[in-house]
Design a protein around this motif. Sequence first.
Motif: not given
Lengths: 206, 151
Positions: A29-37, A42-46, A102-111
């Motif tokens: 739960l701690r991981f998911l909360q950090q991940y989805y925060t 608005g900036d998924r580079q993190g 590549n993974v983060v670049a891909f996720l950054s392009e999703l809505p």
Amino acid sequence: LLCDSFPPTTLPPTKGSYFGSEDLKALILRFLQQYYTVYDSGDRQGLLDAYHDGACCSLSIPFSLHNHSRSTLAEYFKNSRNVKKLKDPTMRFRLLKHTKLNVVAFLSELPKTQHDINSFIVDVCAQTNTLLSFTVNGVFKEVDGKCRDSVRAFTRVFIVVPAGNNGLCIVNDQLFIRKATNKEIRKAFVMPAPTPSSSPVPTLTA
Amino acid sequence: MYCQASGAAEAMANENFKTYVDQACRAAEEFANIYYETMDKRRRVLTKLYLDKATLVWNGNAVSGQAALAEFFEMLPSSDFQVTTFDCQPVHEQATLNHNTILVVTCGSVKFDGSKQQYFNQNFLLTAQTTNNNTVWKIASDCFRFQDCPN
């Protein structure tokens, strides 16, 4: 006669999240909360910090599962990897995002999104000393663009390895996105989002 | 010089990864066909596809080991699965201690005897068991959930 004495078979009752232990529950739960925060910021580079250098990620949109899913999920379709329909090895390879850049670049392009963390149902699928695999089912809404406020449902499998400071590092990430049902839309975002300052660990459906 | 060498190493790593992806896709394809056909038509031998210590989480119900799995599948009403979509990934070797493992995710619909048709998502970790140059993929873990029923 013997057959008549067997009780009729019925489906086992559907239960909520399966974590296996309170420790795993708190960790995930701690991981998911950090991940989805970060994911919803608005900036998924993190998210670079969350992935292993050699991580993999792919996205699938269920094929003709619900009416009109193709049109309402158009933004996701060009990256949808359905190995059942996709026979070309080059395309199978290209649609699997590999290495964390590549993974983060891909996720950054999703809505851009807002996830309803109260909707999450989590199952711990496998656990060893070196691996933890868990599934997250839930809903999110898009917060930008022409599908703004559209509610979507998702099922996501994370495979993680232990990282420093009791953290987790993602090595595999597979995401299904589908049209939410009317029931899911009605129930979405009914509970107020947990505030990170007052409740560091959100209460999920358990 | 260094750049060339590291470029070549990277190209080789990429080529290896491509081989793993290709292998994972072919294994996933074969597995999905066999698994759901066995589930629907030859349920009593289904546990042969699972490792001895395999785990199953079925709509939140946890089951582990061959005996418990056999009991669980015997109790489950007969089924008719339609898989519309599946995807797969090679699992990173750091997670599996170099034991060749793939993640397979599926979704589709299922009609269990006595229930209405429902959509589901399922995922498996499959590990390669190699004997005499023959590779068989066995289920190490299985996680199944119904999607919310459409109204």
